[in-house]
Design an enzyme around this catalytic site. Structure first.
Site, PDB file in Angstrom:
ATOM      1  N   HIS A 184       0.729  -1.262  -0.072  1.00 20.41           N
ATOM      2  CA  HIS A 184       0.013  -0.021   0.681  1.00 20.41           C
ATOM      3  C   HIS A 184       0.953   1.239   0.027  1.00 20.41           C
ATOM      4  O   HIS A 184       2.399   1.219  -0.042  1.00 20.41           O
ATOM      5  CB  HIS A 184      -0.743   0.153   1.164  1.00 20.41           C
ATOM      6  N   ASP A 310     -11.199   2.397  -0.826  1.00 15.98           N
ATOM      7  CA  ASP A 310     -10.486   2.855  -0.322  1.00 15.98           C
ATOM      8  C   ASP A 310     -10.733   3.678   0.428  1.00 15.98           C
ATOM      9  O   ASP A 310     -10.507   5.073   0.804  1.00 15.98           O
ATOM     10  CB  ASP A 310      -9.235   4.214  -1.405  1.00 15.98           C
TER      11      ASP A 310
END
Ligand code: MN
Length: 347
Positions: A184, A310
């Site tokens: 990430h 997200d």
């Protein structure tokens, strides 16, 4: 697990952020002291942690809520399940002993959250990259004892990249457990963040992709995937731009190797693009845009691209509707929203 939603598939969102109260308190203490040495962290959490703006206050509430508010947000957008990961930069701001303890504590709390809502939440294990042996043990504990579905790293750790042999125990653990490592983003490392900061380009608008794309390219050209050929990496944001570069990265890498241009760029067993096609999976987090999704599906394979929202950074109901309307066959759509995630993360 076999609940079928009216649209014919379950919507599993595969890159959803959360944070513990404990970690947020440590972030606030770091911001207060100001001596942490990471201008990207200062920019990101100086805003989301301390700004009086509505955007920051909403995010701060949402990212810490692991109960009614989060479930209500999921219901409002039709998200059946969130795959949770400790938000950036996770425990990676801290020295090894503290980072190891914070990773264990957050993984315990994540497992408790999942136990309360087993059909709504799943998650990935945090670990302390700067303590690789302890990290490998924590990933194993997370997967085997806590039921987590893989591991999660937020790109660089205090300016260090994981292509160094120092980090091999972490990759070894992921390969041995046969679980994916989600890479990430983090804000650009202290070495490269300055030109991003003065125009507020350091975070999701662009800096995250520049930083994480660089990290992944370092891993590939280092030969990591020749050493660990069964390693599975997941990238968000449709691969941080890398799928667009496949042709040029292969051409240039071959030329660099042929010319013997750098001891840091040695021959690889496969082309750089082959690793991105064979060892990597992709989520759409924050990139709810049909032409880009279609491109990545066509280039990387319909079985390698998964939906992600997200949350809570990009919590937008219309985007879920736009994803429902993607020009896919019913089977491809079910893969995109549900079955790819179930297969890759063993949900
Ligand atoms: Mn994210």
């Amino acid at each position: 697990m076999d609940k079928i939603s009216p649209q014919g598939y379950r919507r599993i969102a595969t890159e959803e952020g959360w944070i513990t109260k404990e970690l947020m308190d440590r972030y606030q203490a770091l911001l207060e002291r100001g001596d942490h040495g990471d201008p990207g962290f200062q920019s990101l959490w100086g805003f989301f942690g301390r700004s009086p703006s509505q955007r920051a206050r909403d995010l701060l509430e949402r990212i810490q809520d692991m109960d009614a508010r989060r479930i209500a947000d999921m219901d409002a957008t039709g998200i059946d399940m969130q795959l949770l990961m400790l938000t950036s930069p996770g425990v990676q701001m801290f020295q090894p002993d503290e980072a190891v303890a914070l990773a264990a504590s957050s993984n315990d709390q994540l497992a408790e959250t999942i136990a309360r809502y087993p059909t709504r939440f799943s998650g990935l294990a945090a670990f302390a990259p700067n303590a690789p042996e302890a990290a490998a043990q924590e990933i194993e504990r997370g997967v085997k004892k806590l039921g987590l579905k893989g591991a999660l790293v937020n790109s660089h750790t205090q300016g260090k990249y994981m292509d160094d042999a120092f980090y091999w125990p972490i990759f070894e653990a992921c390969e041995a457990l046969d679980v994916p490592l989600y890479i990430h983003p983090n804000t650009p490392s202290p070495q490269m963040v300055e030109p991003f900061l003065s125009r507020c380009l350091d975070a999701a608008i662009y800096g995250f992709a520049a930083e994480t794309g660089l990290h992944v390219m370092r891993l590939i050209v280092s030969g990591l995937f020749d050493r660990y050929p069964r390693l599975k990496i997941v990238l968000g944001h449709l691969g941080e731009g890398l799928p667009f570069w496949l042709s040029r990265m292969d051409f240039m890498h071959a030329g660099i190797v042929r010319a013997g241009r750098s001891p840091g760029a040695l021959p690889l067993q496969r082309k750089p693009s082959d690793y991105l096609r064979e060892n990597f999976y992709y989520t759409t987090s924050g990139m709810a845009w049909e032409p880009a999704i279609t491109f990545v599906q066509q280039q990387m394979g319909f079985d390698r691209v998964m939906y992600a929202m997200d949350y809570p950074y990009q919590y937008v109901a219309e985007e879920v509707q736009a994803m429902d309307a993607l020009p896919l066959t019913p089977e491809q759509k079910k893969m995109f929203f549900q079955t790819n995630a179930e297969r890759i993360f063993r949900l």
